[in-house]
Write a protein that holds these residues in place. Structure first.
Motif, PDB file in Angstrom:
ATOM      1  N   GLU A  28     -26.279  51.503   3.627  1.00 37.34           N
ATOM      2  CA  GLU A  28     -25.133  50.841   4.240  1.00 37.34           C
ATOM      3  C   GLU A  28     -24.504  49.807   3.314  1.00 37.34           C
ATOM      4  O   GLU A  28     -23.291  49.602   3.339  1.00 37.34           O
ATOM      5  CB  GLU A  28     -25.544  50.219   5.574  1.00 37.34           C
ATOM      6  CG  GLU A  28     -25.865  51.269   6.615  1.00 37.34           C
ATOM      7  CD  GLU A  28     -26.516  50.717   7.866  1.00 37.34           C
ATOM      8  OE1 GLU A  28     -26.777  49.496   7.935  1.00 37.34           O
ATOM      9  OE2 GLU A  28     -26.774  51.516   8.783  1.00 37.34           O
ATOM     10  N   SER A  29     -25.310  49.178   2.469  1.00 37.51           N
ATOM     11  CA  SER A  29     -24.772  48.159   1.559  1.00 37.51           C
ATOM     12  C   SER A  29     -23.963  48.771   0.415  1.00 37.51           C
ATOM     13  O   SER A  29     -23.160  48.075  -0.216  1.00 37.51           O
ATOM     14  CB  SER A  29     -25.902  47.299   0.996  1.00 37.51           C
ATOM     15  OG  SER A  29     -26.640  47.992   0.010  1.00 37.51           O
ATOM     16  N   ASN A  32     -20.258  48.378   0.901  1.00 38.41           N
ATOM     17  CA  ASN A  32     -19.801  46.997   0.742  1.00 38.41           C
ATOM     18  C   ASN A  32     -19.582  46.640  -0.723  1.00 38.41           C
ATOM     19  O   ASN A  32     -18.854  45.703  -1.030  1.00 38.41           O
ATOM     20  CB  ASN A  32     -20.816  46.029   1.347  1.00 38.41           C
ATOM     21  CG  ASN A  32     -20.982  46.222   2.834  1.00 38.41           C
ATOM     22  OD1 ASN A  32     -20.089  46.724   3.506  1.00 38.41           O
ATOM     23  ND2 ASN A  32     -22.134  45.841   3.355  1.00 38.41           N
ATOM     24  N   ARG A  33     -20.226  47.387  -1.619  1.00 38.95           N
ATOM     25  CA  ARG A  33     -20.092  47.117  -3.051  1.00 38.95           C
ATOM     26  C   ARG A  33     -19.172  48.133  -3.739  1.00 38.95           C
ATOM     27  O   ARG A  33     -19.099  48.180  -4.958  1.00 38.95           O
ATOM     28  CB  ARG A  33     -21.458  47.144  -3.716  1.00 38.95           C
ATOM     29  CG  ARG A  33     -22.337  46.003  -3.252  1.00 38.95           C
ATOM     30  CD  ARG A  33     -23.652  46.039  -4.003  1.00 38.95           C
ATOM     31  NE  ARG A  33     -24.477  44.943  -3.616  1.00 38.95           N
ATOM     32  CZ  ARG A  33     -24.772  43.914  -4.403  1.00 38.95           C
ATOM     33  NH1 ARG A  33     -24.280  43.873  -5.619  1.00 38.95           N
ATOM     34  NH2 ARG A  33     -25.554  42.965  -3.983  1.00 38.95           N
TER      35      ARG A  33
END
Length: 135
Positions: A28-29, A32-33
């Motif tokens: 999931e991260s 975000n990146r």
């Protein structure tokens, strides 16, 4: 800064040691990146989850997301998923996934529905990258 290969390696390790919750957080991260899963990233998750008891349903979910995203799978990923589902007698699940694949706008994904059903002769061979193993 991590790149896609770094994420794939981390995901593979987390799954190998049974940290599925942490692997999901890392997955999931990525967005975000600014990194989005590739066929290799999905394959890492699906292969790893297929090898673990009680994680086949989760592997199927990642497979469905990949199909929904229009990302053609590796034949080895389709065959692994098929073999696990067959081994557990989940023929209905194979049919559900294959039907979903046939509805894709991607011709490659539509063709892989035949592999999922076990009809390999009608699917042309596809070159696969070795980065699943090297990640």
């Amino acid at each position: 800064m991590p790149d896609r290969h770094t994420y794939n390696m981390v995901l593979k390790l987390l799954i190998r040691i049974g940290r599925f919750d942490r692997a999901t957080e890392v997955w999931e991260s990525m967005g975000n990146r600014g990194f989005y899963p590739s066929v290799s990233t999905y394959s890492v998750m699906i292969h790893g989850l297929c090898k673990k008891k009680h994680k086949l349903e989760e592997a199927c979910k990642y497979f469905e997301i990949m199909i929904d995203e229009g990302i053609p799978p590796y034949s080895s990923t389709v065959e692994m998923l098929r073999n696990r589902l067959l081994g557990l007698g989940l023929l209905d699940d194979i049919e559900i996934l294959a039907s979903k694949m046939e509805q894709s706008t991607s011709c490659s994904i539509q063709e892989f529905a035949k592999v999922l059903r076990g009809n390999k002769a009608s699917v042309r061979s596809r070159s696969e990258y070795t980065d699943i193993e090297s990640d």
